[in-house]
Design a protein around this motif. Structure first.
Motif, PDB file in Angstrom:
ATOM      1  N   LYS A  23       0.860  -1.180   0.000  1.00  0.00           N
ATOM      2  CA  LYS A  23       0.000   0.000   0.000  1.00  0.00           C
ATOM      3  C   LYS A  23       0.896   1.229   0.000  1.00  0.00           C
ATOM      4  CE  LYS A  23      -3.760   1.897   2.816  1.00  0.00           C
ATOM      5  NZ  LYS A  23      -4.566   1.677   4.013  1.00  0.00           N
ATOM      6  N   LYS A  30      -9.342   3.661  -4.605  1.00  0.00           N
ATOM      7  CA  LYS A  30      -9.160   2.373  -3.939  1.00  0.00           C
ATOM      8  C   LYS A  30     -10.329   1.471  -4.322  1.00  0.00           C
ATOM      9  CE  LYS A  30      -9.569   0.641   0.739  1.00  0.00           C
ATOM     10  NZ  LYS A  30      -9.519   1.006   2.152  1.00  0.00           N
ATOM     11  N   LYS A  32     -11.976  -2.602  -3.705  1.00  0.00           N
ATOM     12  CA  LYS A  32     -11.927  -3.814  -2.888  1.00  0.00           C
ATOM     13  C   LYS A  32     -12.644  -4.940  -3.608  1.00  0.00           C
ATOM     14  CE  LYS A  32     -12.073  -1.676   1.691  1.00  0.00           C
ATOM     15  NZ  LYS A  32     -12.781  -1.683   2.975  1.00  0.00           N
ATOM     16  N   LYS A  41      -9.415 -11.983  -0.608  1.00  0.00           N
ATOM     17  CA  LYS A  41      -9.637 -10.541  -0.458  1.00  0.00           C
ATOM     18  C   LYS A  41      -8.509  -9.794  -1.152  1.00  0.00           C
ATOM     19  CE  LYS A  41     -11.747 -10.917   4.077  1.00  0.00           C
ATOM     20  NZ  LYS A  41     -11.685 -10.514   5.492  1.00  0.00           N
ATOM     21  N   GLU A  43      -7.347  -5.600  -2.210  1.00  0.00           N
ATOM     22  CA  GLU A  43      -7.557  -4.162  -2.266  1.00  0.00           C
ATOM     23  C   GLU A  43      -6.535  -3.580  -3.232  1.00  0.00           C
ATOM     24  OE1 GLU A  43      -8.347  -1.872   1.331  1.00  0.00           O
ATOM     25  OE2 GLU A  43      -8.361  -3.772   2.428  1.00  0.00           O
ATOM     26  N   TYR A  45      -4.879  -0.108  -4.946  1.00  0.00           N
ATOM     27  CA  TYR A  45      -4.660   1.320  -4.707  1.00  0.00           C
ATOM     28  C   TYR A  45      -4.118   1.940  -5.987  1.00  0.00           C
ATOM     29  CZ  TYR A  45      -4.945  -0.510  -0.017  1.00  0.00           C
ATOM     30  OH  TYR A  45      -5.362  -1.171   1.103  1.00  0.00           O
TER      31      TYR A  45
END
Length: 84
Positions: A23, A30, A32, A41, A43, A45
């Protein structure tokens, strides 16, 4: 080495050592993703510059090797940084 072995090597490599992982501060967007069936999962950026071009792109996540590797490969080909 046949094509199947090559793909397996690529998935294992990106699964163990994902590119663009982490990150960073100053991201402008962003996203998800969560798969409730397996628990993966991710994420992502993203930082866009004033011309709306990708300036930086990274991800964090947990899941199976294919999930991490596919995210790593996808970001590798959409990132402005040199590809390895």
């Amino acid at each position: 080495m046949d094509l199947k072995e090559l793909y397996q090597d690529i998935i294992l490599d990106h699964g163990k050592s994902p590119r663009n992982f982490g990150k960073f501060k100053g991201y402008s967007h962003k996203g998800k993703g969560y798969n409730p069936l397996c628990g993966d999962k991710v994420e992502v950026y993203l930082k866009l510059n004033d011309k709306q071009k990708v300036e930086d792109l990274k991800f964090e996540g947990s899941g199976c090797a294919i999930s991490i590797a596919s995210t790593s490969i996808c970001l590798l080909y959409t990132s402005p940084s040199p590809r390895d």
